[in-house]
Design a protein around this motif. Structure first.
Motif, short mmCIF file in Angstrom:
data_model
loop_
_atom_site.label_atom_id
_atom_site.label_comp_id
_atom_site.label_asym_id
_atom_site.label_seq_id
_atom_site.Cartn_x
_atom_site.Cartn_y
_atom_site.Cartn_z
N ASP A 1 18.48 -30.08 -31.80
CA ASP A 1 18.59 -28.65 -31.52
C ASP A 1 19.00 -28.42 -30.07
O ASP A 1 19.82 -27.55 -29.77
CB ASP A 1 17.28 -27.93 -31.80
CG ASP A 1 16.96 -27.87 -33.30
OD1 ASP A 1 17.86 -28.15 -34.10
OD2 ASP A 1 15.81 -27.54 -33.62
N VAL B 1 22.46 -26.49 -28.62
CA VAL B 1 22.47 -25.40 -27.65
C VAL B 1 23.25 -25.82 -26.40
O VAL B 1 24.05 -25.03 -25.87
CB VAL B 1 21.03 -24.98 -27.29
CG1 VAL B 1 21.01 -24.00 -26.14
CG2 VAL B 1 20.34 -24.39 -28.51
N THR C 1 20.67 -31.13 -37.00
CA THR C 1 20.09 -30.02 -36.27
C THR C 1 19.83 -28.84 -37.20
O THR C 1 20.52 -28.65 -38.19
CB THR C 1 21.01 -29.58 -35.11
OG1 THR C 1 20.38 -28.53 -34.41
CG2 THR C 1 22.36 -29.12 -35.60
N ARG D 1 20.05 -25.89 -35.92
CA ARG D 1 20.92 -24.89 -35.30
C ARG D 1 22.39 -25.26 -35.53
O ARG D 1 23.16 -25.44 -34.61
CB ARG D 1 20.62 -24.79 -33.81
CG ARG D 1 19.22 -24.35 -33.53
CD ARG D 1 18.96 -24.34 -32.05
NE ARG D 1 17.58 -24.01 -31.78
CZ ARG D 1 17.21 -22.90 -31.16
NH1 ARG D 1 18.09 -22.05 -30.74
NH2 ARG D 1 15.94 -22.67 -30.96
N ARG E 1 25.10 -22.97 -33.91
CA ARG E 1 25.35 -23.21 -32.48
C ARG E 1 26.15 -24.49 -32.29
O ARG E 1 27.00 -24.57 -31.40
CB ARG E 1 24.04 -23.30 -31.72
CG ARG E 1 23.33 -22.00 -31.66
CD ARG E 1 23.15 -21.52 -30.24
NE ARG E 1 22.64 -20.18 -30.25
CZ ARG E 1 21.37 -19.86 -30.12
NH1 ARG E 1 20.47 -20.80 -29.97
NH2 ARG E 1 20.99 -18.61 -30.15
#
Length: 89
Positions: A18, A22, A55, A57, A60
Motif C-alpha cells: 500500500d 501511494v 496492494t 490500493r 493508486r
C-alpha cells in the motif's frame, strides 16, 4: 502447531505494498513537474511492485503507473520541441 508469524508477515507485506502504491502516485504526480527522467521510471517500478504484491490500493497503483508513463511521454514531447536530448524551461 499454529504459526502466528504468517498473519503478521502478510499484514506487513500488505502495508508495504500500500505504501508503494501511494509513493508511486506521489512520485508520478511530482514527476510531471520536475525530474521526470528519474521520477517516471521509479513511479512505474513502484506501481508494478505494489500490484505484484497485491496492494489494496490498486487504484493508486494504476494512477502511479499511468503518471509514470505520462512523465516519460512529457519528457519525449519536450525533447522533441527543443530538438535536444534534454529539456529545460
Amino acid at each position: 502447531m499454529e504459526l502466528t508469524a504468517a498473519p503478521h508477515r502478510s499484514r506487513t507485506v500488505g502495508r508495504d505494498a500500500d505504501g508503494m502504491a501511494v509513493a508511486s502516485f506521489i512520485l508520478g504526480l511530482l514527476g510531471l513537474l520536475v525530474l521526470n527522467v528519474f521520477l517516471g521510471p521509479i513511479a512505474i517500478v513502484l506501481a508494478a511492485a505494489a500490484l505484484w504484491r497485491g496492494t489494496t490500493r490498486r487504484g493508486r497503483a494504476y494512477l502511479g503507473l499511468g503518471l509514470g508513463v505520462a512523465d516519460l511521454l512529457v519528457l519525449v514531447a519536450l525533447m522533441q520541441l527543443d530538438n535536444t536530448v534534454s529539456w529545460s524551461f
